[in-house]
Design an enzyme around this catalytic site. Structure first.
Site, mmCIF file in Angstrom:
data_model
loop_
_atom_site.group_PDB
_atom_site.id
_atom_site.type_symbol
_atom_site.label_atom_id
_atom_site.label_comp_id
_atom_site.label_asym_id
_atom_site.label_seq_id
_atom_site.Cartn_x
_atom_site.Cartn_y
_atom_site.Cartn_z
ATOM 1 N N ASP A 452 0.833 -1.201 0.000
ATOM 2 C CA ASP A 452 0.000 0.000 0.000
ATOM 3 C C ASP A 452 0.871 1.255 0.000
ATOM 4 O OD1 ASP A 452 -2.331 1.465 0.115
ATOM 5 O OD2 ASP A 452 -3.138 0.423 1.868
ATOM 6 N N ASP A 516 -10.773 1.774 -3.400
ATOM 7 C CA ASP A 516 -11.287 1.365 -2.096
ATOM 8 C C ASP A 516 -12.797 1.236 -2.123
ATOM 9 O OD1 ASP A 516 -8.997 1.022 -0.736
ATOM 10 O OD2 ASP A 516 -8.985 2.973 0.239
HETATM 11 C C1 DGJ Z 1 -5.906 1.770 1.898
HETATM 12 C C2 DGJ Z 1 -6.250 0.592 1.055
HETATM 13 O O1 DGJ Z 1 -6.692 1.009 -0.186
HETATM 14 C C3 DGJ Z 1 -7.264 -0.275 1.791
HETATM 15 O O2 DGJ Z 1 -7.642 -1.344 0.976
HETATM 16 C C4 DGJ Z 1 -6.661 -0.747 3.077
HETATM 17 O O3 DGJ Z 1 -5.595 -1.616 2.819
HETATM 18 C C5 DGJ Z 1 -6.204 0.429 3.894
HETATM 19 N N1 DGJ Z 1 -5.349 1.308 3.149
HETATM 20 C C6 DGJ Z 1 -5.470 -0.020 5.122
HETATM 21 O O4 DGJ Z 1 -4.951 1.017 5.823
#
Ligand code: DGJ
Length: 715
Positions: A452, A516
């Protein structure tokens, strides 16, 4: 004149290398429709000289230069401290050709500058261009920009590029092509939620499957600029470059800078032709994932930061029962990480939450035949972390307003999600992160990293200079080094959802997290436009909870499942709560994915041009044309009482197919059909040729808004 004619998949690239080495100016004579092998004397393309203009015809060079009369955006900009070098006169120095790959060197000996260009027309029609500039002079050369530029045919009159935000990435915007420059700048230090992905120019009204289109993408995860430049003389060019900060790249004597690769495609049948060229390129790579894409269960929307071995073991058990093949433990497992305010940088398993380490969970996962995956965010640091306390100087950034580093008087860039950027340009910081990740990968049976990156890199510097360029390269090196040390581990690129989707990161990762947002309605658009370039096997797509956490919309399982099927399928849901008929349906859908993933992940992507904007019809047709899967989704309420005939394009015209409503069946638990009676063919299927289906189509069932059906097509 030396003319090079490269041809692949209905595309020609014709280069004129100009006169003799030392005197010529290489230029692109044509990039677009295939012209065949026989070309006329290229002299016939020499332009008119208009009144009140330079006294010679001005051609578009491979690297447009003011010294050759180009009044559009120059291909190379920079200067020496004295101001010299502001207008290079590059001339052909050397060239070679090997099949579809051409290498060209141009030099300006008096300025001490040399540019080496590699142009490759790949088999599937994708054109790749990269330039390297070298400072052969005795003093420093400050580089402002080195851009890749390609011509657009005169039929191009409309521009399409993508934009977006968190949870709404990659939505199209269109505009007429006007005189002037249309520029999309990304100053996020990462690709960005709003990145254009492609900038495309097409003929009037071009669509999914009709019209001529020229499109380009920059394979880079840092700052970038894409543009279409239309001159007063009517010519238009597409191009892109890394967006360099002031003083960011200064080449010492002998120093060089290479552009990220620019990828460009031409299509004579709309956007689907652009997609075909990109997919062919992806799938021909040695590194392209070759194994069936496993069904994923990601813990994020199931438990967030609330990690508990008992709960997660139950979740793993429940997931295994459904047929999940990869279990990914998301954010929250490492020291101090009870919420998003602390812990980034402390890449040790939290001893309080996980007294026995991650072993009991990893064993529960692997013991049930699933692969164990782990979330990391290696490029970031919380000020509230042991790492920042021990090494405050490892936090990247010049002195701008922001919270001071504890124990020092140093100011930091503004925080974003309470976090700062770890200065990976600092070799010690880079080495620390490498060693921590290397140790985790050695200690645990991790088959997959969700990598991430959750903030823009604004105001980023190293040693008093902008460092987005070096930081991007350092992140690439980190991934590359870990991959080399752990070749079996797959990596997903995630960045606050889909803020790092580009061919630079995809050169070293196996999947991207598109957004997300797991809301199927939003995802229908996000995935359609992400899929313009990135094939579905590389695009993570999860069934989320019944009511989407990021939008509050509630959708039937069938709509969520059909949407997730057209990607790398998974779930992000507390599946322990899915029981009874819902669980049976979920099992059925997972089975559907497993049965069809080979088709979904190797076939040709097809997007119909449906006149009713409330309907989306898209599918995947097997390479040999024998079968296909299509989804029909209602993304809004329609002006029409019923959809009527909807054409199903992209099949083999002379093959006879049977189309069936595969899921959900009328009367089944996920039944979504609103009408009193569905079209007659729904009962037993419809048999017709591909030509008939493309030209006449089939009357489609009435769908409630925000519902979908899956159609199977078999010969
Ligand atoms: C942002 C990501 O896009 C989510 O899927 C998740 O992993 C969160 N970060 C976790 O902090």
């Amino acid at each position: 004149m030396t003319v090079i004619n490269l041809r692949a998949a209905s595309t020609s690239l014709v280069l004129d290398l100009g006169l003799e080495p030392g005197n010529g100016q290489p230029r692109i004579l044509h990039w677009g429709a295939d012209l065949g092998d026989t070309l006329p004397d290229p002299g016939i393309l020499s332009e008119a000289v208009p009144p009140s203009a330079l006294d010679v015809p001005v051609a578009l060079e491979l690297l447009p230069q003011a010294s050759a009369g180009w009044r559009g955006r120059p291909g190379l900009r920079g200067h020496r401290a004295t101001g010299a070098g502001f207008s290079p006169r590059l001339r052909l120095a050397d060239w070679s050709r090997d099949g579809g790959r051409v290498e060209i060197t141009q030099a300006d000996e008096s300025l001490g500058l040399r540019v080496h260009s590699v142009l490759t027309l790949h088999d599937g029609g994708l054109l790749e261009i990269a330039h390297t500039v070298t400072n052969d002079g005795g003093t420093a050369f400050a580089l402002d920009e080195l851009a890749a530029v390609v011509p657009v045919g005169p039929a191009g009159t409309e521009v399409l590029d993508l934009t977006g935000r968190w949870c709404r990435e990659r939505h199209p915007q269109r505009s007429p092509l006007r005189q002037g420059t249309w520029v999309r700048s990304g100053r996020h230090g990462r690709t960005g939620h709003d990145a254009p992905l492609v900038m495309a120019v097409g003929s009037a009204g071009f669509g999914n499957r009709h019209g001529r289109v020229w499109a380009g993408h920059l394979g880079w995860s840092g700052n970038h600029e894409s543009f279409v430049d239309t001159m007063a003389d009517g010519r238009a060019v597409l191009g892109a470059a890394e967006l360099l900060g002031s003083g960011e790249v200064v080449l010492g004597p002998g120093g060089s800078y290479s552009t990220p690769p620019y990828y460009a495609a031409y299509s004579d049948h709309g956007l689907d032709g652009i997609t075909e060229a990109f997919y062919a390129w992806f799938r021909a790579r040695d590194t392209h994932p070759a194994t069936p894409r496993p069904v994923v269960l990601n813990t994020w929307e199931a438990v967030y930061f609330d990690h508990d071995l008992g709960v997660l073991t139950e979740l793993a058990e429940s997931a295994a029962g459904l047929g999940v093949e990869r279990f990914v433990l998301d954010d929250g497992w490492f020291r101090h990480r009870r919420d998003d305010r602390a812990g980034l940088g402390d890449w040790y398993v939290d001893e309080e939450v996980w007294p026995e380490g991650l072993h009991p969970l990893a064993d529960a996962v692997t013991g049930r035949g699933m692969q164990f995956g782990l979330w990391v965010e290696p490029e970031m640091v919380n000020v509230d972390s042991d790492l920042a306390r021990a090494h405050p100087d490892w936090i990247a950034g010049p002195a701008e307003p922001g919270p001071p580093v504890p124990g020092t008087d140093r100011a930091l860039p503004l925080e974003w999600r309470h976090q700062q950027v770890l200065d990976l340009v600092n070799p010690e910081a880079w080495q620390y992160i490498f060693e921590r990740l290397d140790a985790l990968l050695a200690d645990y049976p991790i088959g997959y990293l969700k990598w991430d990156q959750n903030r823009d890199l604004v105001d980023l510097g190293h040693a008093g200079r902008p460092s987005a360029h070096e930081q991007t390269l350092a992140a690439y090196r980190l991934i590359d080094a870990l991959r080399a040390a752990h070749p079996g581990v797959e990596i997903e690129s995630c960045s606050s959802g889909g803020a790092r989707v580009d061919l630079g990161i995809l050169a070293r990762t196996d999947r991207i997290w598109a957004s997300d947002c797991n809301d199927a309605l939003e995802r229908t658009a996000i995935q359609r436009w992400t899929g313009l370039v990135v094939p579905p096997e590389l695009v993570g797509s999860h069934i989320g909870p019944t009511t989407a956490h990021t939008t509050g919309r509630t959708h039937e399982l069938s709509f969520r499942a059909i949407t997730a099927l057209f990607g790398h399928f998974g779930m992000e849901w507390d599946v322990r709560t899915v029981t009874g008929a819902d669980r049976e349906e979920l099992c059925e859908v997972i089975g559907l994915y497993k049965d069809h993933r080979e088709l979904l992940h190797t076939g040709r992507r097809v997007h119909a041009d449906v006149p009713d904007p409330s309907l989306v019809l898209h599918g995947v047709v097997a390479g040999d044309g024998t079968r296909a899967l299509f989804a029909l989704a209602a993304v809004a309420s329609s002006y029409a009482e019923q959809p009527g005939r909807v054409a199903i394009p992209g099949l083999d015209a002379d093959t006879t197919y049977t189309v069936q409503l595969r899921y959900p069946r009328p009367g089944s638990p996920g039944h979504v059909l609103l009408q009193a009676a569905p079209p007659a063919w729904v009962e037993d299927g419809a048999t017709a040729t591909g030509r008939f289906l493309a030209e006449v189509g089939l009357p489609m069932p009435v769908l409630n808004p925000e519902h979908a059906v899956l159609l199977s097509v078999d010969s």
